[in-house]
Design a protein around this motif. Structure first.
Motif, PDB file in Angstrom:
ATOM      1  N   ASN A  98       0.951  -1.328   0.125  1.00 14.20           N
ATOM      2  CA  ASN A  98      -0.002   0.017   0.056  1.00 14.20           C
ATOM      3  C   ASN A  98       0.900   1.054   0.205  1.00 14.20           C
ATOM      4  O   ASN A  98       2.066   1.269   0.083  1.00 14.20           O
ATOM      5  N   PHE A  99       0.223   2.425  -0.066  1.00  8.19           N
ATOM      6  CA  PHE A  99       0.961   3.616  -0.356  1.00  8.19           C
ATOM      7  C   PHE A  99       1.833   4.297   0.730  1.00  8.19           C
ATOM      8  O   PHE A  99       2.660   5.080   0.480  1.00  8.19           O
ATOM      9  N   SER A 100       1.616   3.905   1.962  1.00 11.01           N
ATOM     10  CA  SER A 100       2.254   4.308   3.238  1.00 11.01           C
ATOM     11  C   SER A 100       3.819   4.554   3.170  1.00 11.01           C
ATOM     12  O   SER A 100       4.433   3.492   2.755  1.00 11.01           O
ATOM     13  N   ALA A 101       4.119   5.651   3.353  1.00 12.88           N
ATOM     14  CA  ALA A 101       5.747   5.843   3.378  1.00 12.88           C
ATOM     15  C   ALA A 101       6.253   5.862   4.634  1.00 12.88           C
ATOM     16  O   ALA A 101       7.489   5.802   4.771  1.00 12.88           O
ATOM     17  N   GLY A 102       5.482   6.011   5.694  1.00 12.52           N
ATOM     18  CA  GLY A 102       5.999   6.150   7.069  1.00 12.52           C
ATOM     19  C   GLY A 102       6.334   7.564   7.582  1.00 12.52           C
ATOM     20  O   GLY A 102       6.978   7.742   8.712  1.00 12.52           O
ATOM     21  N   THR A 103       5.807   8.358   6.809  1.00 12.83           N
ATOM     22  CA  THR A 103       5.930   9.693   7.284  1.00 12.83           C
ATOM     23  C   THR A 103       5.353  10.147   8.606  1.00 12.83           C
ATOM     24  O   THR A 103       5.887  10.626   9.548  1.00 12.83           O
ATOM     25  N   ARG A 104       4.212   9.888   8.672  1.00 10.05           N
ATOM     26  CA  ARG A 104       3.334  10.099  10.004  1.00 10.05           C
ATOM     27  C   ARG A 104       4.118   9.338  11.289  1.00 10.05           C
ATOM     28  O   ARG A 104       4.454  10.207  11.942  1.00 10.05           O
ATOM     29  N   LEU A 214      -1.021   3.985  16.722  1.00  9.39           N
ATOM     30  CA  LEU A 214      -1.115   2.760  15.667  1.00  9.39           C
ATOM     31  C   LEU A 214      -1.368   3.572  14.461  1.00  9.39           C
ATOM     32  O   LEU A 214      -2.362   3.699  13.905  1.00  9.39           O
ATOM     33  N   ALA A 215      -0.220   4.057  13.659  1.00 15.82           N
ATOM     34  CA  ALA A 215      -0.185   5.007  12.727  1.00 15.82           C
ATOM     35  C   ALA A 215       0.087   4.118  11.204  1.00 15.82           C
ATOM     36  O   ALA A 215       0.035   4.446  10.282  1.00 15.82           O
ATOM     37  N   ALA A 216       0.209   2.629  11.608  1.00 15.39           N
ATOM     38  CA  ALA A 216       0.990   1.873  10.476  1.00 15.39           C
ATOM     39  C   ALA A 216      -0.500   1.816   9.499  1.00 15.39           C
ATOM     40  O   ALA A 216      -1.408   1.626   9.967  1.00 15.39           O
ATOM     41  N   ALA A 217      -0.427   1.485   8.201  1.00 12.32           N
ATOM     42  CA  ALA A 217      -1.542   1.065   7.265  1.00 12.32           C
ATOM     43  C   ALA A 217      -1.436  -0.405   7.181  1.00 12.32           C
ATOM     44  O   ALA A 217      -0.435  -0.848   6.444  1.00 12.32           O
ATOM     45  N   VAL A 218      -2.237  -0.922   7.834  1.00 12.51           N
ATOM     46  CA  VAL A 218      -2.162  -2.466   7.995  1.00 12.51           C
ATOM     47  C   VAL A 218      -3.174  -3.116   6.982  1.00 12.51           C
ATOM     48  O   VAL A 218      -4.294  -2.689   6.956  1.00 12.51           O
ATOM     49  N   PHE A 269      -5.577   5.282  14.171  1.00 12.69           N
ATOM     50  CA  PHE A 269      -5.793   5.952  13.133  1.00 12.69           C
ATOM     51  C   PHE A 269      -6.717   5.461  12.295  1.00 12.69           C
ATOM     52  O   PHE A 269      -6.586   4.315  12.019  1.00 12.69           O
ATOM     53  N   LYS A 270      -7.520   6.149  11.470  1.00 10.55           N
ATOM     54  CA  LYS A 270      -8.538   5.734  10.521  1.00 10.55           C
ATOM     55  C   LYS A 270      -8.274   6.131   9.230  1.00 10.55           C
ATOM     56  O   LYS A 270      -8.131   7.658   9.274  1.00 10.55           O
ATOM     57  N   LEU A 271      -7.711   5.904   8.253  1.00  7.66           N
ATOM     58  CA  LEU A 271      -7.621   6.494   6.842  1.00  7.66           C
ATOM     59  C   LEU A 271      -8.779   6.001   6.075  1.00  7.66           C
ATOM     60  O   LEU A 271      -9.395   5.040   5.820  1.00  7.66           O
ATOM     61  N   GLU A 272      -9.455   7.283   5.450  1.00 13.48           N
ATOM     62  CA  GLU A 272     -10.463   7.097   4.409  1.00 13.48           C
ATOM     63  C   GLU A 272      -9.877   7.885   3.286  1.00 13.48           C
ATOM     64  O   GLU A 272      -9.009   8.820   3.265  1.00 13.48           O
ATOM     65  N   GLY A 296      -8.987  10.519  12.890  1.00 14.45           N
ATOM     66  CA  GLY A 296      -9.237  10.127  11.352  1.00 14.45           C
ATOM     67  C   GLY A 296      -8.519  11.199  10.283  1.00 14.45           C
ATOM     68  O   GLY A 296      -8.028  11.899  10.880  1.00 14.45           O
ATOM     69  N   ASN A 297      -8.280  10.434   9.249  1.00 11.67           N
ATOM     70  CA  ASN A 297      -7.656  11.411   8.302  1.00 11.67           C
ATOM     71  C   ASN A 297      -7.947  10.916   6.813  1.00 11.67           C
ATOM     72  O   ASN A 297      -8.044   9.673   6.543  1.00 11.67           O
ATOM     73  N   LEU A 298      -7.966  11.920   5.915  1.00  5.13           N
ATOM     74  CA  LEU A 298      -8.235  11.513   4.322  1.00  5.13           C
ATOM     75  C   LEU A 298      -6.752  11.240   3.627  1.00  5.13           C
ATOM     76  O   LEU A 298      -5.908  12.097   3.828  1.00  5.13           O
ATOM     77  N   THR A 301      -5.457  14.631   2.244  1.00  8.22           N
ATOM     78  CA  THR A 301      -5.042  15.933   2.925  1.00  8.22           C
ATOM     79  C   THR A 301      -4.487  15.537   4.375  1.00  8.22           C
ATOM     80  O   THR A 301      -4.224  16.399   5.104  1.00  8.22           O
ATOM     81  N   ARG A 302      -3.957  14.212   4.522  1.00 10.71           N
ATOM     82  CA  ARG A 302      -3.309  13.737   5.883  1.00 10.71           C
ATOM     83  C   ARG A 302      -2.053  14.571   6.288  1.00 10.71           C
ATOM     84  O   ARG A 302      -2.117  14.466   7.418  1.00 10.71           O
ATOM     85  N   LYS A 303      -1.428  15.108   5.408  1.00  6.55           N
ATOM     86  CA  LYS A 303      -0.395  16.051   5.912  1.00  6.55           C
ATOM     87  C   LYS A 303      -0.658  17.401   6.568  1.00  6.55           C
ATOM     88  O   LYS A 303       0.031  18.137   7.073  1.00  6.55           O
TER      89      LYS A 303
END
Ligand code: PAZ
Length: 354
Positions: A98-104, A214-218, A269-272, A296-298, A301-303
């Motif tokens: 998936n897209f997550s770079a681990g910035t958060r 828990l910011a990982a994108a699982v 975290f909840k991503l949509e 929650g974050n989109l 616009t998550r950054k």
């Protein structure tokens, strides 16, 4: 030719590696086939899958780290970061990512450290790391931060970057010298789940001083080990289409809250991608798992903005145009807010005599 010295051994990077496929493992026919479309519950998941072979080493590193900080009455945050993969083959050539770079996660870890916490950084191997994130994955090569010395005899850091790099390095050095940062890698969703369970159970020695962030994108879906082929899938054997039949990943947050870490504060975290469902999905997770906070974050616009969803209500945190222009990390606002909530939560538990 100049002899090439071996690379420096990192004071923080784990000696465990998770990205190499498990080339020895064969398809495990001793495990019964999972019935299609039957959700696998959390306990069955751990019963039916083998734990990663390196877990005992991680267990002792985590236990030492926690004892060290427990003795010093220091709070510890477990920060999860980056995306999990779903291998399609045991000797993994293909996998779903998936897209997550681990910035958060990487930037949040820095702000926890700056605010006096010790951090266990459970991250996707080779994703962004605290401090080094400023110089990696940036679109530049790290060599672009260097220049030749005036007499051309050696390399040094370019003057343009000296000041900022000095500040970043000082913080990195403080974290490593004081044993404040423990790096624990994962690559697959399987490794993530087993490692999260292990670390969560070890964290119980910290009592209320433990915080889960828990910011990982699982991955939400995975291929059970009983169905993973040992070798690279051959197109001539499967015909013209690759049809992948995945199972839902068990709802590990339920176990985390109920039994692995029942007295820690837990922030998920909840991503949509659709803003019309973000709040209801975040609130749904809070109700279902009964933990303390969902952020929650989109994706889009998550950054720049996130929403804190608690039983008491919702609160948006948003960077101002000036903060965006100045490259302020939104995590520099999120993390101090969480730390305030953690302190209030500890006091309320203590008042209740828990
Ligand atoms: O890693 P990143 O900075 O690119 O993205 C962060 C994030 C969107 C993965 C994180 O803020 C998040 O929402 N994690 C939870 C994802 C989910 O399982 O819903």
């Amino acid at each position: 030719p100049v002899p090439r010295p071996s690379p420096p051994s990192s004071p923080v990077l784990s000696k465990v590696h998770t990205s190499a496929p498990d080339t020895k493992a064969a398809i495990d026919r001793s495990i019964p086939e999972f019935p299609a479309a039957t959700p696998i519950d959390e306990d069955n998941y751990f019963r039916l899958h083998k734990s990663p072979p390196y877990l005992s080493q991680i267990s002792s590193d985590v236990a030492d780290f926690l004892n060290f900080h427990n003795k010093r009455h220091r709070k510890v945050a477990l920060v999860t970061s980056g995306g999990t993969t779903v291998p399609l083959e045991n000797n993994t050539v293909r996998f779903i990512d998936n897209f997550s770079a681990g910035t958060r996660g990487a930037s949040s870890a820095e702000y926890f450290l700056e605010n006096g916490y010790a951090v266990i950084f459970l991250h996707r191997e080779f994703s962004l790391l605290p401090y080094s994130r400023h110089y990696s994955h940036t679109g530049n090569s790290f060599l672009d931060y260097l220049k030749l010395s005036d007499d051309g005899s050696k390399v040094e850091i370019d003057d343009k970057y000296q000041k900022e790099m000095f500040q970043v390095y000082k913080k990195y050095n403080k974290a490593t010298k004081n044993n404040l940062l423990l790096m624990v890698p994962f690559t697959t969703v399987h490794q993530y789940l087993f490692t999260l369970k292990l670390v969560a159970q070890e964290m119980s020695v910290m009592g209320y001083d433990a915080l889960f962030y828990l910011a990982a994108a699982v991955s939400d879906f995975f291929l059970p080990s009983s169905r993973i082929p040992q070798h690279k899938i051959q197109s001539k054997e499967i015909g013209s289409k690759l049809v992948v039949d995945l199972e839902p990943v068990p709802k590990f947050l339920r176990r985390l809250v109920d039994s692995w870490a029942p007295i820690a504060m837990i922030v998920s975290f909840k991503l949509e991608t659709d803003n019309t469902i973000l709040i209801s999905k975040a609130r749904g997770a809070l109700k279902r798992y009964n933990h303390q906070l969902v952020i929650g974050n989109l994706l889009q616009t998550r950054k720049k903005k996130v929403v804190f969803v608690t039983p008491a209500g919702e609160r948006w945190i948003e960077l101002t145009p000036d903060q965006i222009k100045d490259n302020v990390d939104i995590e520099s606002i999120i993390v101090p807010e969480i730390i305030k909530l953690h302190s209030q939560w500890i006091s309320s538990r203590q008042r209740m005599g828990l």
